[in-house]
Design an enzyme around this catalytic site. Structure first.
Site, PDB file in Angstrom:
ATOM      1  N   GLU A 108      12.570   2.439  14.189  1.00 53.46           N
ATOM      2  CA  GLU A 108      11.704   3.487  13.651  1.00 53.46           C
ATOM      3  C   GLU A 108      10.454   3.574  14.506  1.00 53.46           C
ATOM      4  OE1 GLU A 108      10.342   2.581   9.681  1.00 53.46           O
ATOM      5  OE2 GLU A 108      10.101   0.456  10.158  1.00 53.46           O
ATOM      6  N   LYS A 119       6.593  -2.065   1.886  1.00 51.93           N
ATOM      7  CA  LYS A 119       5.417  -1.468   2.547  1.00 51.93           C
ATOM      8  C   LYS A 119       4.204  -2.373   2.358  1.00 51.93           C
ATOM      9  CE  LYS A 119       3.305   3.118   3.216  1.00 51.93           C
ATOM     10  NZ  LYS A 119       3.791   3.335   4.584  1.00 51.93           N
ATOM     11  N   TYR A 157       0.836  -1.202   0.000  1.00 47.02           N
ATOM     12  CA  TYR A 157       0.000   0.000   0.000  1.00 47.02           C
ATOM     13  C   TYR A 157       0.865   1.244   0.000  1.00 47.02           C
ATOM     14  CZ  TYR A 157       0.943   1.036   4.938  1.00 47.02           C
ATOM     15  OH  TYR A 157       1.549   1.383   6.125  1.00 47.02           O
ATOM     16  N   LEU A 205      11.400   1.165   6.984  1.00 42.12           N
ATOM     17  CA  LEU A 205      10.827   1.628   5.729  1.00 42.12           C
ATOM     18  C   LEU A 205      11.599   2.838   5.206  1.00 42.12           C
ATOM     19  CD1 LEU A 205       8.309   1.115   3.862  1.00 42.12           C
ATOM     20  CD2 LEU A 205       7.269   3.058   5.040  1.00 42.12           C
TER      21      LEU A 205
END
Length: 284
Positions: A180, A147, A33, A204
């Site tokens: 993250e 992702k 996505y 990411l």
């Protein structure tokens, strides 16, 4: 009034939107996505989001069901139909529908779904006040650079934050370093240096991250890409996160410990201003 959404070639009312129960995104989280922000009815950093979409699809051997130009046209049509001024366009690509079996199906048509959401992005109360985060072990799979729609780790982290009465969570790896945020990239500022973890399969490659790092360097700020510990973050002068929907948002507490003065710092504030100016100038 209901939203218009896009499902596999059709613009339909959200109440009428349907996807197969056999869709592999639903059964296996076999899909990817992207989320593109919208300001003033225009898309922010959209070309970079679509490039990452193509990269994610390639990594999972999923054929993109539409070209980048076709996807952009659909996004803009949704913005128009839903009269979206500020918010996001969410898009999802899955491998498609097939009888449940783990190996890739020999015949399946990839699915493409998009919808809009209204969100306040520029005049953000969180950015003005700063956010509080907790840390949580990073138990996600080893390809966080793709992702995917498999977001249970992020869901559990955000719920842990909600249960703790704070705003978000940061993932910490087995070595004690921050990887993250639950849905964002994490940074600290120490002695004028902006420190963030280098890109790898563990996190990411944020689109907003790329823009902010570039803009910071162009402004003469020093960027240091390396791991940092929770204790180092708690002892930093500032901390902040970046993402497509939060832009640059200061972090003022980590696991209850005040970061710096416990208020949004000048570096994060300046970077947010620079990024929003850049976004407004380059939106399409």
């Amino acid at each position: 009034m209901s939203r218009t959404v896009y499902v596999n070639g059709e613009f339909v009312a959200e109440e009428a939107a349907k996807i197969s129960v056999f869709d592999r995104g639903f059964i296996f989280a076999d899909g990817v996505y992207e989320v593109s922000s919208v300001i003033g009815g225009k898309l922010i950093d959209n070309a970079a989001h679509l490039a990452r979409l193509a990269r994610s699809c390639k990594a999972l051997s999923i054929d993109l069901p539409a070209s980048g130009d076709e996807i952009t046209a659909i996004q803009k049509e949704l913005i128009t139909r839903n009269d979206l001024d500020e918010g996001v366009v969410y898009l999802q690509v899955t491998r498609g529908a097939a009888d449940r079996d783990f190996p890739f199906p020999k015949v399946a048509t990839p699915s493409l779904v998009m919808f809009t959401q209204v969100k306040t992005l520029v005049a953000s109360k969180a950015a003005e006040a700063g956010i509080r985060v907790i840390t949580t072990p990073d138990l996600r799979w080893g390809r966080c650079d793709i992702k995917t729609v498999q977001l249970l780790g992020a869901v559990l982290a955000k719920q842990a934050a909600a249960d703790a009465g704070v705003d978000d969570a940061w993932f910490v790896d087995a070595g004690g370093d921050v990887t993250e945020g639950s849905s964002n990239n994490a940074y600290i500022v120490k002695d004028g240096r902006i420190i963030t973890r280098a890109l790898s399969t563990a996190l990411l490659p944020g689109i907003t991250r790329a823009s902010v790092v570039k803009l910071a360097a162009e402004t003469g700020m020093t960027i240091e890409e390396r791991p940092f510990t929770v204790a180092e973050a708690q002892g930093a002068d500032e901390a902040f996160v970046t993402s497509a929907t939060t832009f640059v948002t200061p972090v003022i507490r980590i696991d209850g410990a005040k970061v710096g003065a416990g208020t949004p710092g000048p570096v994060a504030r300046r970077l947010r201003e620079i990024y929003i100016n850049h976004a407004l100038k380059t939106a399409v």
